[in-house]
Motif scaffolding. Structure first.
Motif, PDB file in Angstrom:
ATOM      1  N   PRO A   1       0.792  -1.035   0.005  1.00  0.00           N
ATOM      2  CA  PRO A   1      -0.043   0.034   0.002  1.00  0.00           C
ATOM      3  C   PRO A   1       0.929   1.245   0.037  1.00  0.00           C
ATOM      4  N   ILE A   2       0.440   2.260  -0.403  1.00  0.00           N
ATOM      5  CA  ILE A   2       0.730   3.591  -0.466  1.00  0.00           C
ATOM      6  C   ILE A   2      -0.302   4.397   0.565  1.00  0.00           C
ATOM      7  N   VAL A   3       0.340   4.819   1.630  1.00  0.00           N
ATOM      8  CA  VAL A   3      -0.500   5.215   2.616  1.00  0.00           C
ATOM      9  C   VAL A   3      -0.286   6.653   3.054  1.00  0.00           C
ATOM     10  N   SER A   4      -1.519   7.350   2.965  1.00  0.00           N
ATOM     11  CA  SER A   4      -1.331   8.723   3.649  1.00  0.00           C
ATOM     12  C   SER A   4      -1.523   8.840   4.804  1.00  0.00           C
ATOM     13  N   ALA A   5      -0.859   9.169   5.674  1.00  0.00           N
ATOM     14  CA  ALA A   5      -0.933   9.426   7.113  1.00  0.00           C
ATOM     15  C   ALA A   5      -0.073  10.364   7.958  1.00  0.00           C
ATOM     16  N   VAL A   6      -0.565  10.811   8.912  1.00  0.00           N
ATOM     17  CA  VAL A   6       0.139  11.898   9.592  1.00  0.00           C
ATOM     18  C   VAL A   6       0.964  11.269  10.587  1.00  0.00           C
ATOM     19  N   PRO A   7       2.165  11.634  10.693  1.00  0.00           N
ATOM     20  CA  PRO A   7       3.225  11.027  11.769  1.00  0.00           C
ATOM     21  C   PRO A   7       2.496  11.192  12.975  1.00  0.00           C
ATOM     22  N   GLY A   8       2.862  10.097  14.093  1.00  0.00           N
ATOM     23  CA  GLY A   8       2.504  10.018  15.103  1.00  0.00           C
ATOM     24  C   GLY A   8       0.885   9.485  15.534  1.00  0.00           C
ATOM     25  N   THR A   9       0.269   9.267  14.234  1.00  0.00           N
ATOM     26  CA  THR A   9      -0.967   8.388  14.270  1.00  0.00           C
ATOM     27  C   THR A   9      -0.965   6.967  14.180  1.00  0.00           C
ATOM     28  N   THR A  10      -1.718   6.341  14.573  1.00  0.00           N
ATOM     29  CA  THR A  10      -1.699   4.680  14.812  1.00  0.00           C
ATOM     30  C   THR A  10      -1.417   4.444  13.377  1.00  0.00           C
TER      31      THR A  10
ATOM     32  N   ILE B   1       4.494   2.478   1.650  1.00  0.00           N
ATOM     33  CA  ILE B   1       5.224   3.695   1.370  1.00  0.00           C
ATOM     34  C   ILE B   1       4.289   4.578   2.014  1.00  0.00           C
ATOM     35  N   LEU B   2       4.842   5.190   2.995  1.00  0.00           N
ATOM     36  CA  LEU B   2       3.920   6.631   3.468  1.00  0.00           C
ATOM     37  C   LEU B   2       4.335   7.687   2.846  1.00  0.00           C
ATOM     38  N   ILE B   3       3.057   8.712   2.698  1.00  0.00           N
ATOM     39  CA  ILE B   3       3.381   9.971   2.035  1.00  0.00           C
ATOM     40  C   ILE B   3       2.454  10.816   2.749  1.00  0.00           C
ATOM     41  N   GLU B   4       2.474  12.141   2.644  1.00  0.00           N
ATOM     42  CA  GLU B   4       1.943  13.109   3.096  1.00  0.00           C
ATOM     43  C   GLU B   4       0.438  13.059   2.744  1.00  0.00           C
ATOM     44  N   PRO B   5      -0.685  13.244   3.583  1.00  0.00           N
ATOM     45  CA  PRO B   5      -2.010  13.150   2.941  1.00  0.00           C
ATOM     46  C   PRO B   5      -2.292  14.586   2.318  1.00  0.00           C
ATOM     47  N   GLU B   6      -3.417  14.457   1.226  1.00  0.00           N
ATOM     48  CA  GLU B   6      -3.647  15.470   0.446  1.00  0.00           C
ATOM     49  C   GLU B   6      -2.770  16.366  -0.270  1.00  0.00           C
ATOM     50  N   SER B   7      -1.562  15.426  -0.820  1.00  0.00           N
ATOM     51  CA  SER B   7      -0.644  16.096  -1.457  1.00  0.00           C
ATOM     52  C   SER B   7      -0.534  15.672  -2.839  1.00  0.00           C
TER      53      SER B   7
END
Length: 420
Positions: free
Chosen positions: A333-342, A354-360
């Motif tokens: 998955p490519i996952v949009s998530a904020v650092p510090g969230t579950t 792969i983690l990415i910044e949300p809404e970008s």
């Protein structure tokens, strides 16, 4: 145990909360518990009453050993904040006769109210007080927080009243269960003791959802080339996901003839997404309806990369239920998530994607380009291993059953002590 479950969503709905509530109830019935459910006529995620139930009003059926009491409700063709409120209150009105009947019928050992809608818990709470029954609030989404943070409701007085009612429901619950540590922390922040909150995560049936080779996927059925690089989004097409970024990225990748975006599912935002794609003359996006559950592994095997997208404002207010199946299928998955969230911590700590910044759109584009240029086998292996360790349906529901026994037994012991 005699268990009564209230929830607006229930099987045969294929995605979201209804899927989990349906599987939980059926599993408990197989363990010889007496389980009844008060729910709506199925409508989700298409936002129209399923064909088999059209024209029905109040009805009762028995499916997989569960007695299901279904009630009519208003289902808007186009969903907005006002219509959603009317939709939810129409359900509360339609279940009231069943609530009254339950007060004067057999006594249940346990009432479980599944939220959202958060105010559905009012009637189960009243039953628990009047009949001396244990009451659990199970929180799949923190609906009031989401309504505020997504600006679906802006009236401060209305929000304050909703938060007060929500807290009152939590305080009057025997226990509050929820699906992630991040949501548990947010409930604690509302003034609810941590000792009262139970972690009850969503799960996946690893026998039904498993890795499949590409030749057993839906590539051919969808009319896609064997050489296609498929970017898949499957699930609810709603307001919490911020799916408009897919359109922007599809524009940027139009020159790559091997890349195709496949969007599978239904929801209030589908018509808008299709319009945006059509207005941009995009030929690298394909839309398909929700697939039956027995095709889920084949659907997930179609993807080279999966998209798990959320808006920043939905962080730790909801957990994307689609992620459990993606991991069980060995997907990346490519996952949009904020650092510090579950969600961020799970993906990061276990190297699941792969983690990415949300809404970008730029972040999503870079994430897709990175995925297409990389060997993703370690993500895929980690995903399946994680699902086997932490997402087992049987293990999670066994532990849940033990918790329910503990809660009910506490009540029985208390009553026993009073009578001796």
């Amino acid at each position: 145990m005699r268990i009564l479950i209230y929830g607006i969503n229930y099987a045969p709905e294929l995605t979201g909360i209804g899927k989990y509530t349906g599987e939980m109830a059926a599993w408990l019935a197989r363990q010889n518990h007496e389980v009844e459910v008060i729910t709506a006529l199925p409508y989700y995620p298409e936002w129209q009453i399923h064909e088999k139930y059209k024209g029905k009003w109040w009805m009762t059926e028995v499916v997989e050993g569960v007695k299901i009491h279904r009630c009519p409700l208003y289902v808007p063709a186009k969903v907005n904040s006002i219509k959603r409120i009317v939709h939810e209150f129409s359900f509360l009105g339609s279940i009231f006769p069943l609530f009254l009947r339950s007060l004067f019928s057999k006594k249940f050992d346990l009432i479980i109210s599944v939220s959202p809608p958060f105010h559905l818990g009012i009637l189960p709470m009243l039953y628990a007080k009047l009949r001396g029954t244990k009451f659990i609030s199970h929180i799949q989404d923190l609906q009031v927080d989401a309504a505020r943070d997504l600006k679906m409701i802006k009236n401060k007085f209305a929000l304050d009243m909703m938060f007060k009612l929500e807290k009152n429901l939590f305080e009057n619950s025997s226990a509050v269960s929820t699906i992630s540590t991040g949501m548990k922390s947010k409930i604690v922040a509302k003034g609810i003791p941590s000792s009262k909150i139970i972690l009850f995560p969503n799960w996946v049936d690893q026998d039904m959802v498993r890795p499949l080779p590409r030749e057993q996927s839906l590539i051919a059925e969808f009319g896609l080339s064997e050489d296609s690089k498929v970017i898949l989004y499957s699930g609810n097409l709603g307001e919490k996901q911020g799916l408009e970024v897919i359109i922007e990225v599809a524009k940027a990748l139009q020159s790559r003839k091997d890349v195709v975006f496949v969007i599978v599912g239904s929801g209030g935002g589908k018509a808008n997404l299709m319009k945006l794609a059509n207005d941009a003359n995009l030929n690298n996006i394909r839309f398909f309806p929700l697939q039956p559950y027995n095709k889920l592994s084949a659907l997930l095997a179609t993807a080279d990369v999966h998209l798990v997208l959320q808006k920043k404002s939905a962080s730790d207010l909801v957990m994307p239920s689609k992620l459990t199946a993606i991991l069980a299928s060995g997907g990346c998955p490519i996952v949009s998530a904020v650092p510090g969230t579950t969600l961020y911590d799970v993906i990061s700590d276990h190297d699941l994607g792969i983690l990415i910044e949300p809404e970008s759109p730029d972040a999503l584009l870079q994430g897709i380009q990175r995925a297409l240029a990389s060997d993703l086998s370690h993500y895929r292996n980690n995903a399946r291993k994680y699902s086997e360790l932490y997402l087992s349906k049987e293990n999670i529901l066994r532990q849940w059953e033990a918790t329910l026994f503990d809660i009910v037994q506490t009540k029985k012991e208390f009553v026993s002590n009073l009578t001796h």
